[in-house]
Design a protein around this motif. Structure first.
Motif, PDB file in Angstrom:
ATOM      1  N   GLY A  42       0.591  14.755  31.485  1.00 42.05           N
ATOM      2  CA  GLY A  42       1.265  15.958  31.955  1.00 42.05           C
ATOM      3  C   GLY A  42       1.137  16.127  33.460  1.00 42.05           C
ATOM      4  O   GLY A  42       2.099  16.498  34.144  1.00 42.05           O
ATOM      5  N   CYS A  43      -0.062  15.855  33.989  1.00 35.88           N
ATOM      6  CA  CYS A  43      -0.263  15.940  35.434  1.00 35.88           C
ATOM      7  C   CYS A  43       0.624  14.940  36.160  1.00 35.88           C
ATOM      8  O   CYS A  43       1.180  15.243  37.227  1.00 35.88           O
ATOM      9  CB  CYS A  43      -1.729  15.669  35.772  1.00 35.88           C
ATOM     10  N   THR A  44       0.764  13.756  35.574  1.00 36.65           N
ATOM     11  CA  THR A  44       1.608  12.726  36.181  1.00 36.65           C
ATOM     12  C   THR A  44       3.075  13.151  36.173  1.00 36.65           C
ATOM     13  O   THR A  44       3.784  12.997  37.172  1.00 36.65           O
ATOM     14  CB  THR A  44       1.449  11.394  35.434  1.00 36.65           C
ATOM     15  N   ILE A  45       3.517  13.715  35.051  1.00 31.85           N
ATOM     16  CA  ILE A  45       4.893  14.202  34.971  1.00 31.85           C
ATOM     17  C   ILE A  45       5.137  15.282  36.028  1.00 31.85           C
ATOM     18  O   ILE A  45       6.209  15.345  36.640  1.00 31.85           O
ATOM     19  CB  ILE A  45       5.187  14.759  33.567  1.00 31.85           C
ATOM     20  N   GLY A  46       4.122  16.109  36.245  1.00 34.38           N
ATOM     21  CA  GLY A  46       4.259  17.209  37.192  1.00 34.38           C
ATOM     22  C   GLY A  46       4.438  16.787  38.637  1.00 34.38           C
ATOM     23  O   GLY A  46       4.901  17.585  39.461  1.00 34.38           O
ATOM     24  N   VAL A 114       2.916  22.459  34.786  1.00 31.49           N
ATOM     25  CA  VAL A 114       3.075  23.661  35.601  1.00 31.49           C
ATOM     26  C   VAL A 114       2.118  23.647  36.787  1.00 31.49           C
ATOM     27  O   VAL A 114       2.492  23.981  37.918  1.00 31.49           O
ATOM     28  CB  VAL A 114       2.848  24.932  34.747  1.00 31.49           C
ATOM     29  N   ALA A 115       0.860  23.236  36.543  1.00 30.80           N
ATOM     30  CA  ALA A 115      -0.132  23.216  37.615  1.00 30.80           C
ATOM     31  C   ALA A 115       0.313  22.324  38.765  1.00 30.80           C
ATOM     32  O   ALA A 115       0.175  22.685  39.945  1.00 30.80           O
ATOM     33  CB  ALA A 115      -1.481  22.750  37.073  1.00 30.80           C
ATOM     34  N   ASN A 116       0.858  21.153  38.460  1.00 29.90           N
ATOM     35  CA  ASN A 116       1.285  20.242  39.526  1.00 29.90           C
ATOM     36  C   ASN A 116       2.642  20.607  40.101  1.00 29.90           C
ATOM     37  O   ASN A 116       2.900  20.385  41.288  1.00 29.90           O
ATOM     38  CB  ASN A 116       1.286  18.794  39.024  1.00 29.90           C
ATOM     39  N   LEU A 117       3.523  21.168  39.286  1.00 27.02           N
ATOM     40  CA  LEU A 117       4.818  21.606  39.813  1.00 27.02           C
ATOM     41  C   LEU A 117       4.642  22.661  40.896  1.00 27.02           C
ATOM     42  O   LEU A 117       5.391  22.708  41.864  1.00 27.02           O
ATOM     43  CB  LEU A 117       5.687  22.168  38.686  1.00 27.02           C
ATOM     44  N   LEU A 118       3.622  23.521  40.724  1.00 29.15           N
ATOM     45  CA  LEU A 118       3.400  24.618  41.665  1.00 29.15           C
ATOM     46  C   LEU A 118       2.373  24.260  42.732  1.00 29.15           C
ATOM     47  O   LEU A 118       1.780  25.143  43.336  1.00 29.15           O
ATOM     48  CB  LEU A 118       2.951  25.869  40.895  1.00 29.15           C
ATOM     49  N   ALA A 153       1.979   7.539  41.035  1.00 25.56           N
ATOM     50  CA  ALA A 153       1.993   8.151  39.705  1.00 25.56           C
ATOM     51  C   ALA A 153       1.108   7.367  38.741  1.00 25.56           C
ATOM     52  O   ALA A 153       0.348   7.961  37.954  1.00 25.56           O
ATOM     53  CB  ALA A 153       3.429   8.213  39.177  1.00 25.56           C
ATOM     54  N   ALA A 154       1.195   6.042  38.773  1.00 17.65           N
ATOM     55  CA  ALA A 154       0.384   5.218  37.879  1.00 17.65           C
ATOM     56  C   ALA A 154      -1.099   5.393  38.168  1.00 17.65           C
ATOM     57  O   ALA A 154      -1.923   5.491  37.241  1.00 17.65           O
ATOM     58  CB  ALA A 154       0.779   3.748  38.026  1.00 17.65           C
ATOM     59  N   MET A 155      -1.455   5.473  39.437  1.00 13.05           N
ATOM     60  CA  MET A 155      -2.857   5.679  39.810  1.00 13.05           C
ATOM     61  C   MET A 155      -3.342   7.046  39.364  1.00 13.05           C
ATOM     62  O   MET A 155      -4.483   7.204  38.906  1.00 13.05           O
ATOM     63  CB  MET A 155      -3.016   5.530  41.324  1.00 13.05           C
ATOM     64  N   THR A 156      -2.474   8.037  39.494  1.00 12.48           N
ATOM     65  CA  THR A 156      -2.828   9.388  39.050  1.00 12.48           C
ATOM     66  C   THR A 156      -3.162   9.399  37.561  1.00 12.48           C
ATOM     67  O   THR A 156      -4.193   9.945  37.144  1.00 12.48           O
ATOM     68  CB  THR A 156      -1.671  10.362  39.327  1.00 12.48           C
ATOM     69  N   PHE A 157      -2.299   8.804  36.763  1.00 13.60           N
ATOM     70  CA  PHE A 157      -2.527   8.774  35.315  1.00 13.60           C
ATOM     71  C   PHE A 157      -3.819   8.032  34.984  1.00 13.60           C
ATOM     72  O   PHE A 157      -4.621   8.499  34.164  1.00 13.60           O
ATOM     73  CB  PHE A 157      -1.351   8.098  34.616  1.00 13.60           C
TER      74      PHE A 157
END
Length: 204
Positions: A42-46, A114-118, A153-157
């Protein structure tokens, strides 16, 4: 292959404490490794909209009009403070594993997205950092930025998943003590507040 300087700097940014880190750790403590990985996803999607905004130039629009940027920034702060309030007042939040109460996968993803979108710092990162690794003369500049963004993104996940699995591995020891869990609950709430305050003052 992404530039090594880009990878090192990205890793430093990703491993530093932030809203996504806290959310993933919390999921690992509450519901185990699988839920932590879902939250990491979810964080990665954000972060994807921030990538697209930077690549398409929409991030520039945000910083051209400070009022719009400030609105997004403080919406992010408000959300983090809400998470802190929820953590403090929901005494079962970090005891969910022992009581069988869990958040659905969709709920975990929604919270993380939501946390990462904002989080406008992500927009700033991609806006300021990606162009340094792209030549204005390169006919494939957009493709290069997409490649660098995909690496981020891959590193984040991967990193967030490791954080969450670590939290899951120590959760059983923590869940055995209500006093310890109360301390963890307050620590998590204070972490949300700290991230919110940092976000509020980081970019003027």
């Amino acid at each position: 292959m992404p530039d090594s300087d880009f990878l090192v700097t990205s890793l430093l940014i990703i491993i530093s404490p932030g809203a996504g880190t806290i959310i993933t750790l919390s999921a690992g403590l509450r519901q185990g490794a699988r839920s932590a990985i879902v939250s990491a996803a979810g964080c990665t999607i954000g972060i994807l909209p921030h990538m697209l905004a930077a690549i398409t130039g929409l991030a520039t629009l945000l910083h051209t009009y400070p009022l719009i940027f400030s609105l997004i920034k403080y919406l992010g702060v408000a959300y983090l403070l809400y998470m802190a309030w929820r953590t403090i007042h929901d005494k079962e939040l970090l005891l969910a594993c022992s009581h069988g109460s869990t958040m659905s996968n969709s709920g975990l993803v929604r919270q993380a997205v939501v946390a990462n979108l904002l989080n406008p710092k992500l927009s700033l990162f991609f806006l300021a950092f990606l162009p340094q690794f792209v030549s204005t003369q390169d006919a494939h500049a957009t493709r290069i930025m997409l490649m660098l963004s995909a690496a981020f993104a891959a590193m984040t996940f991967f990193v967030f998943s490791l954080y969450g699995m670590f939290a899951s591995s120590v959760s059983k020891k923590l869940l055995g003590s209500r006093r310890v869990m109360t301390g963890v609950r307050w620590a998590m709430a204070l972490a949300f507040i700290a991230v919110g305050v940092k976000l509020a003052i980081a970019v003027q």
